[in-house]
Structures are given as C-alpha cells and as structure tokens.
Enzyme design. Structure first.
Site, PDB file in Angstrom:
ATOM      1  N   GLU A  49       0.884  -1.163   0.000  1.00 53.18           N
ATOM      2  CA  GLU A  49       0.000   0.000   0.000  1.00 53.18           C
ATOM      3  C   GLU A  49       0.923   1.214   0.000  1.00 53.18           C
ATOM      4  OE1 GLU A  49      -3.486   1.442  -0.655  1.00 53.18           O
ATOM      5  OE2 GLU A  49      -3.425  -0.639  -0.017  1.00 53.18           O
ATOM      6  N   ASP A  60      -3.792  11.600   7.723  1.00 51.17           N
ATOM      7  CA  ASP A  60      -2.565  11.030   8.260  1.00 51.17           C
ATOM      8  C   ASP A  60      -2.081  11.783   9.488  1.00 51.17           C
ATOM      9  OD1 ASP A  60      -2.026   8.890   6.382  1.00 51.17           O
ATOM     10  OD2 ASP A  60      -1.771  10.469   4.903  1.00 51.17           O
ATOM     11  N   TYR A 175     -10.833  -1.905   3.017  1.00 54.21           N
ATOM     12  CA  TYR A 175      -9.985  -1.320   4.063  1.00 54.21           C
ATOM     13  C   TYR A 175     -10.827  -1.156   5.321  1.00 54.21           C
ATOM     14  CZ  TYR A 175      -6.123   1.462   5.947  1.00 54.21           C
ATOM     15  OH  TYR A 175      -5.054   1.916   6.707  1.00 54.21           O
TER      16      TYR A 175
END
Length: 269
Positions: A49, A60, A175
């Site tokens: 990934e 993030d 995911y």
C-alpha cells in the site's frame, strides 16, 4: 490479472493472512525509496500500500505527514513515482500494488487520465482517503474503465446501508478501519469484533484488511483471529525510515526484521 484474488487464494491455501506495509513513494528520495519498496517485497510483504507525496494529507498523523514532506523536499514528482512503480512492477510481476492517496492528486491530473496512468504503471488498486462512498461514483467509473480495483473504507461503526454499498461496489479488498481518527502507530488499533467482519462477509464485501494503529505482530495476529484477511501497517513502517535517514543499510536491515516478524504473525493456528 487479478493479483489480489490470486494472493488471497495462495494465502488461504497456506492457512495464513496477508501482511501489507505502507510507505510513501519518494521518501526520503526516489533512489532510496526504490530500495525500500524492493526490500519490503523481499522481506515477505504479501502486497504493498503506497502513498504519493501530497501537501495536505488530512487523514494522516505526523509520521506519514513527515514522509510526504521529506519526499516533497527531495522534489519528487508524481511522474517520477509512476516511473518507479513501473520498475517495481517489472521486477515483481505478481505482487499486488495499491495506492492510498488524496482526491486533489487525482483530480488535478483528470480522473480518467490518472487511473489510466496508474494502470499503465502496474497499479492494482486505488483508495482515495478523502472521498466518501456517496461521492465515489466518478472514481468507481474510472476504476472500472481502467481495470483498477477501487478500494472502499469500512469504518468501525458502518451502518447496514454502508455495508450494502461496500458489498455492491468493492473489489480487491476492503480497508477495515481499526479505529477512528488519523493514522499513527502511537494509538493502538481497536481490533474489530468478529461480528463486524461477519457483516462484511454477509454483504459479500471484498476481503477485509485491518488498518490504522497496527504496529506489532500481536496486533496482526489479533486482526486475523478476529476474521480479517490481513493487516496493513503504515506509521510503524515509516518510523523505521525516519529513524535511519542517515544509514540506508541499517534502515533496510530493520525493515527486513520488522516485515519478517509481522508476516510471521499472519500464520493461523
């Protein structure tokens, strides 16, 4: 070629789950990044990934944000990233390669053009972190047209309606978020209950890989014991890069040790 399907068949035959490390392409520079990505594969990663450097990675935490900053300071371009991915694909024709990125990178190039370029580089899947499922239609269309799997996110509190939509549109893998918030190894994953994985199966979603907060082999094992098809580890992998920027040899050796241990934890009892 269905590289994810082939991977899951192989792993099922081996009675194992998948370990998927994440790094940012171009961190800390193109040359070292290529060595890092090849090392991850050689050390036993089942799939990759990969992020592309971006100025505002809102999903993030600081570790992966710093990786983007390092790559951008090295003047890494998206074109260089795709060239690197093409070389990796030539060297490793079987491994699934996924991109995890942000919509501006896609839209600035044009959705169709970006997906076409990714396909030409040998990319198998794209996950766009800041596009909710209800706004994913143009990306799903581009993915289908280019032969790329559009990866969809299943949050821990997903409704039945969301699960049904994921089941309708998912391919490659799903995911599965281990917790809410941003990425980071500092906050442990809240391993999903088996019933959540069962619900994904009920709606015929693509196999779930657990991400967010996976940094230790025991967390990988717990994810697989809960029914996930595997686990993704980003910040813990990127931390090794950040801690060894002045010593590439040590960096690669530590990545080898880390990936080997995480992969070993995917073996089912």
């Amino acid at each position: 070629m269905d590289r994810y399907g082939d991977m899951f068949k192989r792993l099922n035959a081996d009675n194992a789950g998948a370990f998927v490390p994440f790094v940012t392409v171009g961190d800390p520079c193109i040359e070292t990044s290529e060595k890092i990505i090849c090392q991850l594969i050689e050390s036993g990663a089942d799939a990759l990934e990969l992020g592309l450097p971006y100025s505002d990675p809102i999903a993030d935490g600081p570790t992966i944000q710093a990786a983007s900053i390092r790559a951008r300071e090295s003047k890494v371009t998206t074109a260089q990233c795709f060239e690197l991915l093409g070389r990796v694909r030539q060297k490793y024709p079987q491994i699934p390669i996924g991109l995890l990125l942000y919509s501006n990178l896609v839209m600035s190039a044009g959705i169709e053009a970006f997906y076409k370029r990714a396909s030409e580089a040998g990319v198998d899947s794209i996950l766009i972190a800041d596009v909710p499922l209800r706004e994913a239609k143009p990306f799903l269309a581009a993915a289908e047209h280019s032969g790329i799997n559009q990866i969809l996110i299943a949050p821990p509190n997903a409704s039945d309606e969301t699960m049904a939509l994921i089941g309708e549109h998912s391919s490659g893998y799903t995911y599965l978020l281990g917790r809410a918030g941003v990425t980071g190894a500092e906050t442990a994953a809240e391993i999903p209950a088996a019933e959540l994985v069962d619900k994904l199966s009920q709606y015929q979603c693509a196999p779930p890989l657990l991400g967010f907060g996976i940094s230790k082999p025991e967390q990988v094992k717990a994810a697989i014991d809960a029914g996930a098809a595997g686990a993704i580890s980003g910040s813990a992998t990127v931390n090794i890069i950040a801690q060894n920027l002045d010593d590439t040899r040590t960096m690669l050796a530590q990545l080898d040790t880390f990936v080997s241990a995480m992969k070993a934890a995917t073996q089912k009892d």
